[in-house]
Write an enzyme that holds these catalytic residues in place. Structure first.
Site, PDB file in Angstrom:
ATOM      1  CG  HIS A   1      -2.287  -0.053   0.932  1.00  0.00           C
ATOM      2  ND1 HIS A   1      -2.929  -0.477   1.907  1.00  0.00           N
ATOM      3  CD2 HIS A   1      -3.145   0.094  -0.007  1.00  0.00           C
ATOM      4  CE1 HIS A   1      -4.416  -0.931   1.450  1.00  0.00           C
ATOM      5  NE2 HIS A   1      -4.311  -0.364   0.228  1.00  0.00           N
TER       6      HIS A   1
ATOM      7  NE  ARG B   1      -8.032  -7.648 -12.404  1.00  0.00           N
ATOM      8  CZ  ARG B   1      -6.595  -7.711 -11.917  1.00  0.00           C
ATOM      9  NH1 ARG B   1      -5.610  -7.952 -12.677  1.00  0.00           N
ATOM     10  NH2 ARG B   1      -6.522  -7.113 -10.738  1.00  0.00           N
TER      11      ARG B   1
ATOM     12  CD  GLU C   1      -3.049 -11.699 -14.531  1.00  0.00           C
ATOM     13  OE1 GLU C   1      -2.348 -10.951 -13.960  1.00  0.00           O
ATOM     14  OE2 GLU C   1      -4.275 -11.859 -14.384  1.00  0.00           O
TER      15      GLU C   1
ATOM     16  CG  ASN D   1       2.191  -5.971 -12.410  1.00  0.00           C
ATOM     17  OD1 ASN D   1       3.085  -5.627 -13.222  1.00  0.00           O
ATOM     18  ND2 ASN D   1       1.061  -5.345 -11.892  1.00  0.00           N
ATOM     19  CG  ASP D   2      -0.019 -12.170 -11.257  1.00  0.00           C
ATOM     20  OD1 ASP D   2       0.628 -12.405 -10.010  1.00  0.00           O
ATOM     21  OD2 ASP D   2      -1.262 -11.699 -11.155  1.00  0.00           O
TER      22      ASP D   2
ATOM     23  CB  CYS E   1      -3.235  -3.731 -17.840  1.00  0.00           C
ATOM     24  SG  CYS E   1      -3.556  -5.301 -17.485  1.00  0.00           S
TER      25      CYS E   1
HETATM   26  C1  PEP Z   1      -0.718  -7.972 -13.675  1.00  0.00           C
HETATM   27  O1  PEP Z   1      -0.412  -9.020 -12.957  1.00  0.00           O
HETATM   28  O2  PEP Z   1       0.083  -7.523 -14.437  1.00  0.00           O
HETATM   29  C2  PEP Z   1      -1.736  -7.110 -13.435  1.00  0.00           C
HETATM   30  C3  PEP Z   1      -2.201  -6.140 -14.109  1.00  0.00           C
HETATM   31  O3  PEP Z   1      -2.599  -7.714 -12.310  1.00  0.00           O
HETATM   32  P1  PEP Z   1      -2.447  -7.516 -10.933  1.00  0.00           P
HETATM   33  O4  PEP Z   1      -1.271  -6.320 -10.613  1.00  0.00           O
HETATM   34  O5  PEP Z   1      -3.714  -6.771 -10.144  1.00  0.00           O
HETATM   35  O6  PEP Z   1      -2.208  -8.744 -10.306  1.00  0.00           O
HETATM   36 MG    MG Z   2      -2.290  -9.779 -12.129  1.00  0.00          MG
END
Ligand code: PEP
Ligand code: MG
Length: 584
Positions: A195, A338, A438, A461-462, A509
Site C-alpha cells: 500500500h 476486470r 499472466e 506483474n504476474d 496492463c
Molecule cells: C498484472 O498481473 O500485471 C496485473 C495487471 O494484475 P495485478 O497486478 O492486479 O495482479
Molecule cells: Mg495480475
C-alpha cells in the site's frame, strides 16, 4: 567516502537531502497479570488508546491537501474502519478479561491471530493487507506505551526537505511525511506492491524500499541521494556526483512540465502508427485523473477494492451502481472492468474446506479460479457488468486464465445470464470479453485464447513472477524480477503475435507497460495498446511520438533472436529512449 546502497525503487524521481532516521523498531511488549479488580480499568485503557489512534488518524485526514489523490483519504479511512471493528476493540477486551492480562499483550495476541489469517490468503495483493493490521496495531500500542507516533517527535520544519530513513513506513506515516514536506524516503523492508509503495507513486515522493540494514551505514543528518528510478541510495557524495544528480532532477522537472502540452495530442509514432493509451484504475474516484491525463479509455479497472474492508461480498446492485457511476464519469470513453482477482476474501473455514490454504498461495485459488468455485462471489458481478453494458462502452476482462476451459466456463455463465435478461427484457449489449495473459501456459497457448476472446491484455506483474518463479512481493528475490529476462520477452512476443494472427487487440496492463525504459522495446514487440497509471501516461506518449515503430521492430526482432549477452545489452541499450534518464 561515497557509498551506495541498493533496494527497489518504488516511486520515480530523485531526492537529495539530509537524512532523518526514524526508529520504528518493533515495540517491546511484555505480558503481566492483572487482578480481577483491575480488569475494567485495563479495558478502559485499551479503549482510550484506540480512541486516541482514531483521533490522530482523523487529524491526519483533515490535513490532507485537497489537491491530493483520493486514494490517500481512502487509506486513512481503511485504518479508521479497522479501529471501529470488533477485531480491534471487543476481541482484545475479551482477551484481557479471559486471560487477566495487560492491554498491550491482548492487542499483540489479537494481532498475531489476524496476521495468521492474512498470511494464509491466496492473493499476494491481499496478503500485503496484513501491513494494514500491523500499522493499526502499532498506533494503538504506541498510545498504550505512550510512544510518540512518527513525525510527532520532531518539529515540522525539521522534516522539510529531508529524507526519512525507517525500517518500515505505513501509508498514514507517508501522508504525514508529505505534509511535513519530506523530499524522499528509504525503508529497510517492503516491496513495490505494498500500500505504502502504491501511495508513494501516487504522491510522487521518490523512494527506495528493501534497503536491508540501511540504518547501519547511514548516520543522522548526513546528506543522501535517493534515486527512485534506479533503486539506489547514495551517501557521502562529492560535489561532482551531487551536481550530476541535481542536473538530472532539474531536467526531469522541466521534462514533466513540458509534457502537459501532449494531453490533447494523439499517440502516434514518428512513422505514423497509432497507439491506444489507456489508464489503470483502482478506485472510481480516479476517473477524473483518467480524463486529466487524456487517456483513450480505462484498460484495467481492478474491482478488488469493492470487496475489501467488509464482511460480505458486494451485491449485484452495488456492482452495477459503481460501474454506472464510472461510465458516467468517464464520459463515453471505454472502460475495461476486470472481474475480481482475489484469493482469500472469504471465511477461513471455507478456505480450509476447499483445500485452498496452499503453502504457496500465489499458485492457489485466486482470480477466475476462485470465481468459478464461488458463484455467490462471481454471478452478481457478471450480472452487473452485463447489465451495465447497456449504458456505455464496457469491456469485460477475465484475470489469471491458465486453460481454455476457464474461458468456456465463464462464457457459459455469461450466456445463461444473457438468456435470462433477454427473456425478462433487461437491456444489455454484446460487449467485448477479453482475458488476461499472466500465466506462462496461457502466453504459450495465446492463440487458443485469441480464437475465443475479443481481446487480450498482458499482466506482466504476474507473468514475470510465474515465468521467473519468484514471489512478486518478496524483496529477497526481487533482483530476479526482470522484465527483460529472455523468457519473459518471448512470452510477451508470443502473446502479441497471437492477437495479430487472430485479428484481436492485445494490450499490456502490468507495470512494465508504464515503465518508460521499456516503451520502445514493447512497441518493437508489436504492442499497440498500453494501459498505465494515469501519472505515467504522458511520458509514455512522449516516447511513442519520438519513436519509429519500424526501427523499434527491427531491433526487437534481433533481440529476440540474440542470445549473446554483450549483443543483447547493445540491442537493449538502443531500445531505451534517451529521454528516459536524460530528458531534453
Ligand atoms: C498484472 O498481473 O500485471 C496485473 C495487471 O494484475 P495485478 O497486478 O492486479 O495482479
Ligand atoms: Mg495480475
Amino acid at each position: 567516502m561515497t557509498f551506495s546502497l541498493h533496494g527497489v525503487g518504488v516511486s520515480r524521481g530523485i531526492a537529495i537531502g539530509r537524512v532523518h532516521i526514524v526508529e520504528r523498531n518493533r515495540l517491546e511488549i511484555s505480558e503481566y497479570r492483572l487482578q480481577a479488580s483491575e480488569v475494567d480499568a485495563e479495558v478502559e485503557r485499551l479503549m482510550s488508546a484506540v480512541a486516541q489512534a482514531k483521533h490522530h488518524l482523523r487529524e491526519i485526514r483533515d490535513h490532507i491537501p485537497t489537491s491530493t489523490s483520493t486514494d490517500i483519504s481512502t487509506f486513512i479511512d481503511t485504518h479508521l474502519l479497522m479501529l471501529d471493528d470488533a477485531a480491534f476493540t471487543d476481541e482484545p477486551a475479551r482477551i484481557i478479561r479471559k486471560k487477566l492480562c495487560n492491554a498491550e499483550w491482548a492487542v499483540r495476541l489479537q494481532r498475531d491471530a489476524l496476521v495468521a489469517v492474512f498470511d494464509e490468503m491466496d492473493d499476494s495483493y491481499l496478503r500485503t493487507r496484513k501491513d494494514d493490521v500491523d500499522h493499526v496495531v502499532d498506533r494503538v500500542l504506541r498510545n498504550l506505551l505512550r510512544h510518540a507516533p512518527l513525525g510527532h517527535e520532531v518539529p515540522d520544519r525539521r522534516l522539510k526537505d529531508m529524507i526519512v530513513l525507517a525500517d518500515d513506513l505505513n501509508p498514514a506515516d507517508l501522508i504525514l511525511l508529505q505534509h511535513h514536506g519530506v523530499a524522499g524516503f528509504v525503508t529497510e523492508y517492503g516491496g513495490p506492491t505494498s500500500h505504502m509503495s502504491i501511495l508513494a507513486r501516487s504522491l510522487g515522493i521518490p523512494g527506495v524500499v528493501g534497503v536491508h540494514h540501511a540504518r547501519r551505514y547511514v548516520v543522522d543528518d548526513e546528506l543522501l541521494i535517493v534515486d527512485g528510478d534506479d533503486g539506489v541510495v547514495i551517501g557521502g557524495a562529492d560535489q561532482k556526483i551531487l551536481d550530476q544528480y541535481r542536473e538530472r532532477q532539474n531536467r526531469r522537472r522541466d521534462y514533466l512540465a513540458g509534457l502537459q502540452v501532449l494531453k490533447s495530442e494523439a499517440a502516434v509514432t514518428s512513422d505514423g502508427q497509432a497507439i491506444r493509451l489507456h489508464a489503470n484504475v483502482e478506485l472510481p474516484e480516479e476517473c477524473e485523473s483518467v480524463h486529466d491525463a487524456g487517456a483513450d479509455g480505462v484498460g484495467l479497472y481492478r474491482t478488488e477494492f469493492l470487496f475489501m474492508n467488509r464482511s460480505g461480498y458486494p451485491d449485484e446492485d452495488e456492482h452495477f451502481n459503481t460501474y454506472r457511476q464510472m461510465i458516467d464519469a468517464l464520459d463515453n470513453i471505454p472502460i475495461t472492468i476486470r472481474t475480481v482477482d482475489i484469493g482469500g476474501d472469504k471465511p477461513l473455514d471455507a478456505l480450509t474446506a476447499s483445500g485452498s490454504l496452499a503453502a504457496n498461495p500465489a499458485l492457489g485459488l485466486r482470480a477466475v479460479r476462485l470465481c468459478l468455485r464461488e458463484p455467490s462471489l462471481f454471478w452478481p458481478q457478471l450480472r452487473a457488468i452485463i447489465r451495465v453494458s447497456a449504458y456505455g462502452p464496457v469491456r469485460m476482462m477475465i484475470p489469471m486464465l491458465s486453460e481454455i476451459d476457464e474461458v468456456h466456463q465463464v462464457m457459459d455463465i455469461v450466456g445463461t445470464i444473457r438468456n435470462e435478461f433477454s427473456r425478462r427484457g433487461i437491456a444489455y449489449e454484446k460487449m467485448p470479453i477479453g482475458g488476461m495473459i499472466e500465466v506462462p501456459a496461457a502466453a504459450i497457448c495465446a492463440e487458443d485464447f485469441a480464437r475465443e476472446l475479443d481481446f487480450l491484455s498482458i499482466g506482466t506483474n504476474d507473468l514475470i513472477q510465474y515465468a521467473v518463479a519468484i514471489d512478486r512481493v518478496n524483496d529477497e528475490v526481487s533482483y530476479l524480477y526482470d522484465p527483460l529476462n529472455p523468457g519473459v520477452l518471448r512470452l510477451i512476443a508470443t502473446s502479441i503475435a497471437a492477437g495479430r494472427k487472430l485479428g484481436i487487440p492485445v494490450a499490456m496492463c502490468g507495470e512494465m507497460a508504464g515503465d518508460t525504459r521499456y516503451t520502445r522495446l514493447l512497441l518493437g514487440l508489436g504492442l499497440e495498446e498500453f494501459s498505465v497509471h494515469p501519472t505515467a501516461l504522458l511520458e509514455i506518449k512522449h516516447i511513442l511520438k519520438s519513436t519509429s515503430a519500424r526501427e523499434a521492430k527491427v531491433l526487437a526482432q534481433k533481440l529476440l533472436r540474440t542470445t549473446a549477452p554483450a549483443r543483447r545489452k547493445e540491442l537493449l541499450a538502443s531500445l531505451v529512449a534517451p529521454s528516459n534518464l536524460l530528458p531534453t
